[in-house]
Design a protein around this motif. Sequence first.
Motif, short mmCIF file in Angstrom:
data_model
loop_
_atom_site.label_atom_id
_atom_site.label_comp_id
_atom_site.label_asym_id
_atom_site.label_seq_id
_atom_site.Cartn_x
_atom_site.Cartn_y
_atom_site.Cartn_z
N GLY A 120 3.52 16.98 9.82
CA GLY A 120 3.13 15.62 9.48
C GLY A 120 2.56 14.85 10.64
O GLY A 120 1.94 13.80 10.44
N ASP A 121 2.72 15.33 11.86
CA ASP A 121 2.20 14.63 13.03
C ASP A 121 0.82 15.11 13.44
O ASP A 121 0.22 14.56 14.37
CB ASP A 121 3.17 14.81 14.21
CG ASP A 121 4.53 14.20 13.93
OD1 ASP A 121 4.57 13.19 13.18
OD2 ASP A 121 5.54 14.69 14.46
N VAL A 122 0.30 16.14 12.80
CA VAL A 122 -1.02 16.65 13.15
C VAL A 122 -2.07 15.65 12.68
O VAL A 122 -2.01 15.18 11.53
CB VAL A 122 -1.26 18.03 12.50
CG1 VAL A 122 -2.67 18.53 12.81
CG2 VAL A 122 -0.22 19.02 13.00
N ALA B 58 0.87 -1.20 0.00
CA ALA B 58 0.00 0.00 0.00
C ALA B 58 0.89 1.24 0.00
O ALA B 58 1.90 1.28 0.72
CB ALA B 58 -0.93 -0.01 1.20
N GLU B 59 0.52 2.23 -0.82
CA GLU B 59 1.29 3.47 -0.94
C GLU B 59 0.34 4.67 -0.88
O GLU B 59 -0.76 4.64 -1.46
CB GLU B 59 2.09 3.50 -2.26
CG GLU B 59 3.13 2.40 -2.36
CD GLU B 59 3.93 2.49 -3.65
OE1 GLU B 59 3.71 3.47 -4.39
OE2 GLU B 59 4.76 1.60 -3.89
N PHE B 60 0.79 5.72 -0.20
CA PHE B 60 0.01 6.96 -0.08
C PHE B 60 0.99 8.12 0.02
O PHE B 60 1.98 8.04 0.78
CB PHE B 60 -0.90 6.92 1.15
CG PHE B 60 -1.43 8.27 1.54
CD1 PHE B 60 -2.48 8.85 0.82
CD2 PHE B 60 -0.88 8.98 2.60
CE1 PHE B 60 -2.96 10.10 1.19
CE2 PHE B 60 -1.36 10.23 2.94
CZ PHE B 60 -2.40 10.79 2.24
N GLY B 61 0.74 9.20 -0.76
CA GLY B 61 1.62 10.37 -0.70
C GLY B 61 0.98 11.60 -1.29
O GLY B 61 0.26 11.51 -2.30
N ILE B 62 1.24 12.73 -0.68
CA ILE B 62 0.75 14.04 -1.18
C ILE B 62 1.96 14.96 -1.28
O ILE B 62 2.71 15.13 -0.32
CB ILE B 62 -0.31 14.63 -0.25
CG1 ILE B 62 -1.56 13.73 -0.22
CG2 ILE B 62 -0.70 16.03 -0.70
CD1 ILE B 62 -2.65 14.23 0.70
N GLN B 63 2.14 15.51 -2.45
CA GLN B 63 3.25 16.45 -2.69
C GLN B 63 2.66 17.72 -3.33
O GLN B 63 1.74 17.64 -4.15
CB GLN B 63 4.30 15.84 -3.62
CG GLN B 63 4.87 14.53 -3.13
CD GLN B 63 5.90 13.97 -4.09
OE1 GLN B 63 6.94 14.59 -4.30
NE2 GLN B 63 5.59 12.80 -4.66
N TRP B 64 3.27 18.83 -3.00
CA TRP B 64 2.82 20.10 -3.61
C TRP B 64 3.99 21.08 -3.67
O TRP B 64 4.91 21.02 -2.88
CB TRP B 64 1.63 20.70 -2.84
CG TRP B 64 1.85 20.84 -1.34
CD1 TRP B 64 1.63 19.92 -0.39
CD2 TRP B 64 2.35 22.00 -0.69
NE1 TRP B 64 1.94 20.39 0.84
CE2 TRP B 64 2.38 21.70 0.70
CE3 TRP B 64 2.76 23.28 -1.12
CZ2 TRP B 64 2.81 22.62 1.64
CZ3 TRP B 64 3.16 24.19 -0.17
CH2 TRP B 64 3.20 23.84 1.21
N GLN B 65 3.91 21.96 -4.64
CA GLN B 65 4.92 22.99 -4.88
C GLN B 65 4.20 24.28 -5.30
O GLN B 65 3.24 24.24 -6.07
CB GLN B 65 5.90 22.56 -5.99
CG GLN B 65 6.80 21.40 -5.64
CD GLN B 65 7.88 21.78 -4.66
OE1 GLN B 65 8.27 22.97 -4.59
NE2 GLN B 65 8.33 20.81 -3.88
N ASP B 66 4.70 25.40 -4.79
CA ASP B 66 4.10 26.70 -5.16
C ASP B 66 5.18 27.78 -5.13
O ASP B 66 6.15 27.67 -4.37
CB ASP B 66 2.96 27.05 -4.21
CG ASP B 66 2.09 28.18 -4.77
OD1 ASP B 66 2.28 28.52 -5.95
OD2 ASP B 66 1.23 28.67 -4.02
N GLY C 169 -2.25 16.37 9.03
CA GLY C 169 -0.84 16.06 8.79
C GLY C 169 -0.62 15.17 7.59
O GLY C 169 0.52 15.05 7.10
N ASN C 170 -1.67 14.47 7.06
CA ASN C 170 -1.49 13.62 5.88
C ASN C 170 -1.15 14.42 4.64
O ASN C 170 -0.66 13.87 3.65
CB ASN C 170 -2.76 12.81 5.62
CG ASN C 170 -2.99 11.75 6.69
OD1 ASN C 170 -2.03 11.20 7.22
ND2 ASN C 170 -4.25 11.51 7.02
N LEU C 171 -1.44 15.76 4.66
CA LEU C 171 -1.07 16.60 3.52
C LEU C 171 0.43 16.84 3.44
O LEU C 171 0.92 17.36 2.43
CB LEU C 171 -1.82 17.93 3.60
CG LEU C 171 -3.35 17.86 3.59
CD1 LEU C 171 -3.95 19.24 3.81
CD2 LEU C 171 -3.83 17.26 2.29
#
Length: 709
Positions: A611-613, A404-412, A617-619
């Motif tokens: 990330g611990d919230v 199982a894999e899960f990830g959220i990435q963002w750039q601005d 934190g999943n974002l």
Amino acid sequence: MNLRPALLTLLAAAAVAAAGPVHAQRSREPVTLNFANADIEAVARTMAAITGRNIVVDPRVKGTMTLSTDRPVPPQRAFDQFVSTLRLSGFTVIDSGGLLKVVPEADAKLQGGTVSVGSPPGGSQMVTQIFRLNYETANNLVPILRPLIAPNNTINVNPGNNSLVITDYADNLQRIGRIISALDVSNATDVDVVPLKNGLASDLAPVVQRLVDAGGGTATAAQGQADTSFRTTVIAEPRSNALIVRAANPARLNLVRTLVDRLDQPTSQSPTGNIYVVYLKNADATRLATTLRAALAATATPTTGAGGVPSFQTSAPTAAAVPTTAAATTAGGMSGQAAAAAQPLAQPSTGGQIQADPATNSLIITAPEPQYRQLRAVIDRLDQRRAQVFVESLIVEVNANKAAEFGIQWQDILGNKGDKRIGVLGTNFTVGGQNIISLNTQGGTTPTLPSNGINLGFVRNLGGTYVLGALARFLETNADGNILSTPNLLTLDNEEARIVIGQNVPFITGQFTNTGAAGGSVNPFQTIERRDVGLTLRVRPTINENGTVKLQIFQEVSSVDQASVNSTTGLITNKRSFESNVLVDDGSVIMLGGLLQDEYAGNQQKVPGLGDVPVFGNLFKAETRSRNKTNLMVFLRPLVLRDAAQSDELSLDRYDLMRGKQEAAQPSNSVMIPINAGPVLPATTHRTPPAAAPSGPPVPAEAAPPNTR
């Protein structure tokens, strides 16, 4: 009835009783008997008066008798005639402590009587005689003497001291004593040695013994009795090549000598240059020749027997067995015994009396005929059909892989170019999917593709170019595997068999590079070693006398790691192997080994703090998890095939199974594609009737679980 003689008898008895002293004096005088149909009891009283002894008549003794003499006879003879006349009527007289009893003959042996040892007494009375035998067995004389004894009398055997106990009349015992004396003699001859000139003693001894025993030399013992009579004995003496004979009598000894003379004849071939060819049925000629040569070199030492014929005696390969010439040709200073010890007598040689012809699988033996017969007996015992073992190996592997894999990435980009206030804010994770920066900066002919699974992205227009502002990825994978391998082998008892199912993969072991050549570097050659990669099974079965099978097993399952195919360091192989010795019953299933493996792996990348919230934190994180389970078991089942019928039954069962699979895999009929038949094995109806019930049912090609047997 004539009463006058009876009356006279009674008067005479009364007169004798009244005048005792006078009668005692006259009892030694001859008397004349004249009894006609007189009562037995009255005659007995008269005999008591005549002999002067007390006579008692048993109440069961009834009847009359006639007893008369032509002239006067002594009183003892008159008494003997009285006893003889009683025997004709079924009665007899026994002596019990000085008292004479007239009893029925059938009960005489139970009454007290005279017991004697040695010479039988005279007279006509019933006595018991003991005959002790010196040579003959008492049991052997009973069938001979029983018809000579009155039916009411007895003959018994005492095996402890080998004696006969006979109860009968004294005069008959004297005749029986003479018969026993004639039969109780030594009937065995002395030991005689018969030397042989041409034959071998060990070969002739059993033949002569069988001929003598079958010739009726000894009588068969009666039913219920042991046959302990002396038998003619023939024993082989290998050292002097002679027969030792002890016969029951001189006639039997002459018979043995005649048989030996007729059998001990030279053959038509020369006894020192015979060449024989023995075609083998089951054994390998090369191996058997090596075994026989080693056996002869270690145990057979030729010696000269009677008549100059070589005989062979068994001895250990000691120094004394080495020829003297071997010691004489050694280096100086070495003693004869040391040189003899250095000779490898127990090692098989390439020459000698026994040669193998592999083309015809036969043995060529150069030996005298007696020695050839010895070798032939050994060959016949070794050239037997050997049992075969059908070995079925079951390799069962069950795999279950989850990921199982899960990830959220963002750039601005913050600010604008005109204000000179430009900032970059975002996440850059290497787990949980393809990196967002790599996707934004890709170019060329090999673009970077998003990772597998669902990808949710946010696109922003910057200067007419759309770029990813945010990327979310979700993925879950399940992979299950069920592998069943059944490598089968059929091999002879105590012979190794091997099966390899796989690929022959090249492995680079070395190379040469010439860097000084014009025009660049050159690779003139590479050294490559090829190895078998796949499934390998090696088995050596040994069948024990109790029906169990000992197996020496080596099994290996290997594969090439696909990640190392293009590696510069070479190929990497995954290997599972084991080697063991086990003991299995015929037709039973045994578990040889296995692997139970359960692996878990987890990887997480996140922004510290954010990330611990919870939930929010999943974002700011990416995570992967995987769990791999591997269950590997190896089972083995041997089946002993002792004859051709069992082997044929198993082979035809597998043949029919494969033919059924081919028939089931035939393509369906099609008009457009006119190929409607595939290859099918020809049908066979040949079945060899089994000589005996097989030790287990045929093993199916598609192996069932072991507990379903």
